[in-house]
Design a protein around this motif. Structure first.
Motif, PDB file in Angstrom:
ATOM      1  N   TYR A  44       0.819  -1.208   0.000  1.00 43.00           N
ATOM      2  CA  TYR A  44       0.000   0.000   0.000  1.00 43.00           C
ATOM      3  C   TYR A  44       0.855   1.260   0.000  1.00 43.00           C
ATOM      4  O   TYR A  44       1.985   1.273   0.501  1.00 43.00           O
ATOM      5  CB  TYR A  44      -0.925   0.032   1.220  1.00 43.00           C
ATOM      6  N   ARG A  45       0.254   2.282  -0.561  1.00 41.89           N
ATOM      7  CA  ARG A  45       0.830   3.624  -0.518  1.00 41.89           C
ATOM      8  C   ARG A  45      -0.241   4.554   0.034  1.00 41.89           C
ATOM      9  O   ARG A  45      -1.298   4.718  -0.553  1.00 41.89           O
ATOM     10  CB  ARG A  45       1.248   4.079  -1.920  1.00 41.89           C
ATOM     11  N   ILE A  46       0.014   5.176   1.196  1.00 42.49           N
ATOM     12  CA  ILE A  46      -0.944   6.049   1.870  1.00 42.49           C
ATOM     13  C   ILE A  46      -0.395   7.469   1.845  1.00 42.49           C
ATOM     14  O   ILE A  46       0.788   7.688   2.109  1.00 42.49           O
ATOM     15  CB  ILE A  46      -1.167   5.619   3.338  1.00 42.49           C
ATOM     16  N   THR A  47      -1.233   8.445   1.540  1.00 39.97           N
ATOM     17  CA  THR A  47      -0.788   9.831   1.543  1.00 39.97           C
ATOM     18  C   THR A  47      -1.660  10.666   2.469  1.00 39.97           C
ATOM     19  O   THR A  47      -2.846  10.389   2.646  1.00 39.97           O
ATOM     20  CB  THR A  47      -0.833  10.451   0.128  1.00 39.97           C
ATOM     21  N   SER A  48      -1.059  11.689   3.059  1.00 43.45           N
ATOM     22  CA  SER A  48      -1.803  12.623   3.906  1.00 43.45           C
ATOM     23  C   SER A  48      -1.202  14.014   3.724  1.00 43.45           C
ATOM     24  O   SER A  48       0.023  14.191   3.841  1.00 43.45           O
ATOM     25  CB  SER A  48      -1.728  12.211   5.368  1.00 43.45           C
ATOM     26  N   GLU A  49      -2.039  14.977   3.405  1.00 41.91           N
ATOM     27  CA  GLU A  49      -1.575  16.324   3.098  1.00 41.91           C
ATOM     28  C   GLU A  49      -1.381  17.149   4.361  1.00 41.91           C
ATOM     29  O   GLU A  49      -2.164  17.066   5.310  1.00 41.91           O
ATOM     30  CB  GLU A  49      -2.571  17.020   2.176  1.00 41.91           C
ATOM     31  N   VAL A  50      -0.319  17.955   4.360  1.00 39.49           N
ATOM     32  CA  VAL A  50      -0.050  18.917   5.425  1.00 39.49           C
ATOM     33  C   VAL A  50       0.071  20.293   4.786  1.00 39.49           C
ATOM     34  O   VAL A  50       0.776  20.460   3.785  1.00 39.49           O
ATOM     35  CB  VAL A  50       1.246  18.573   6.178  1.00 39.49           C
ATOM     36  N   ILE A  51      -0.632  21.272   5.340  1.00 35.88           N
ATOM     37  CA  ILE A  51      -0.574  22.646   4.852  1.00 35.88           C
ATOM     38  C   ILE A  51      -0.011  23.531   5.958  1.00 35.88           C
ATOM     39  O   ILE A  51      -0.438  23.437   7.115  1.00 35.88           O
ATOM     40  CB  ILE A  51      -1.975  23.142   4.439  1.00 35.88           C
ATOM     41  N   GLN A  52       0.944  24.368   5.614  1.00 33.23           N
ATOM     42  CA  GLN A  52       1.471  25.346   6.563  1.00 33.23           C
ATOM     43  C   GLN A  52       0.923  26.715   6.222  1.00 33.23           C
ATOM     44  O   GLN A  52       1.009  27.179   5.087  1.00 33.23           O
ATOM     45  CB  GLN A  52       2.995  25.376   6.547  1.00 33.23           C
TER      46      GLN A  52
END
Length: 382
Positions: A106-114
């Protein structure tokens, strides 16, 4: 007195995608990021990883700014805690990065915004258009219909709207869409006479009947896009409704062009991580008004439109639709693909600047490429 509210909080839900690489029986790993929007000053937070197999963790950057996130560990096995640290943001704009958790399957992504040191007065959400028209009001609903405050207080945002107090319709509503946000349930038909975010006299009262003059109560965010019980009721607020032709809207057999396009949009959303949707009505040149209901007539749109920004992993693409609002069968029985446009062309047609936060997060060059892409070629991959 007409009210003009600007929503000043900056918040966003982390968007995660799971992509299977093979047919093993490994459970889907989970990455938990407590704060998906972080402050512009330097800081850190612990990230939780739950995986059955060996994993690697990396950072992918959007736009021209990179290297501003560091990780205490970039590989491991099983359940772990990783310290994510970030540098102070020296830019005038917010910036984005994507955490990528990879296992054998699996490849899991999660976005972070500064956030930016000088944030604007709108949230950093990808679906939002510009709010630059004088006298219109911007609002965002939580799932229970109250005013959205922040992710920690209100949960995931429901839908936003840009309200015209003179036309008694919203120019547009904007919202994220995927299978999880659609939820489970059924249409409530819970028509409302008011929106709790506006004054009672600021809207048409549509609880007991439609607009006068034979116009239907046409949704902008469809009822079927929010099937959770509380969220579904909010789609029946008058701020989400416009006076719409019966056959254009759906007709006896749900064959109207607008109904068919709504169904297609949900299909698009079901095949990606998140579809950011703007649904709008063009009333700028309309000289037609509905009958009076609740003491008000509403301006009848000349056109309806949808701007769609698709995210799958780290890939973004976008298309638009601009449909004449017509009772003519040559229009309402037509193929909506005959009305597809690039986002740049849709901006010219509507006078609305779409997806304004994409440029600040991923760069102006990337935004220009996304907005100018050929729509028919783009949508073939959706």
């Amino acid at each position: 007195m007409k009210k003009f509210f600007r929503f000043a909080a900056i918040a966003a839900a982390a968007l995660a995608a799971a992509v299977s690489c093979d047919d093993s029986y490994e459970a889907i790993p989970v990455i938990t990021v407590p704060k998906s929007v972080v402050t512009y000053v330097s800081g850190s937070q612990w990230i939780s990883i739950a995986a059955e197999a060996e994993w690697t963790l990396s950072v992918s950057y959007g736009g021209t700014s990179s290297g501003w996130i560091s990780l205490s560990d970039e590989s491991g096995t099983g359940i772990s805690k990783v310290l994510m640290s970030w540098q102070e943001n020296p830019l005038d704009d917010a910036r984005a990065a994507t955490l990528v958790l990879q296992t054998a399957s699996y490849r899991i992504t999660s976005e972070v915004i500064q956030a930016s040191p000088t944030p604007g007065d709108l949230p950093i959400w990808l679906e939002l258009p510009a709010c630059d028209q004088p006298g219109l009001g911007f609002f965002t609903h939580a799932n229970d219909g109250s005013a959205y405050r922040s992710q920690s207080v209100s949960g995931i945002r429901n839908w936003s709207f840009y309200y015209d107090y003179d036309a008694y319709v919203s120019w547009w509503v904007a919202y994220p869409l995927n299978n999880g946000l659609i939820g489970k349930g059924s249409r409530s038909n819970s028509w409302q006479d008011y929106d709790p975010l506006l004054g009672h006299d600021d809207v048409c009262h549509l609880k007991d009947g439609s607009y006068g003059g034979g116009w239907t109560r046409g949704h902008q965010i469809p009822s079927a896009d929010r099937l959770g019980a509380e969220a579904n009721v909010t789609t029946f607020y008058p701020t989400n409704l416009t006076p719409q032709d019966y056959y254009f809207n759906g007709g006896d057999n749900f064959e109207g062009i607008w109904c068919r396009l709504e169904t297609q949009v949900r299909s698009y959303a079901g095949r990606c991580d998140t579809l950011y949707v703007v649904t709008g009505c063009d009333v700028r040149n309309s000289t037609t008004w509905s009958g009076r209901n609740g003491g008000h007539s509403a301006r009848v749109p000349t056109h309806y439109y949808k701007a769609l920004l698709r995210r799958k992993g780290n890939d973004f693409s976008a298309v638009g639709f601009y449909l004449p609002h017509s009772s003519n069968p040559s229009v309402y029985l037509d193929d909506y693909m005959n009305y597809i446009y690039s986002i740049s062309d849709l901006e010219e047609l509507t006078g609305v600047t779409f997806f304004v936060n994409y440029a600040s997060l991923y760069g102006k060059e990337a935004a220009a490429k996304l907005k100018g892409a050929d729509p028919e070629t783009t949508v073939k991959n959706w």
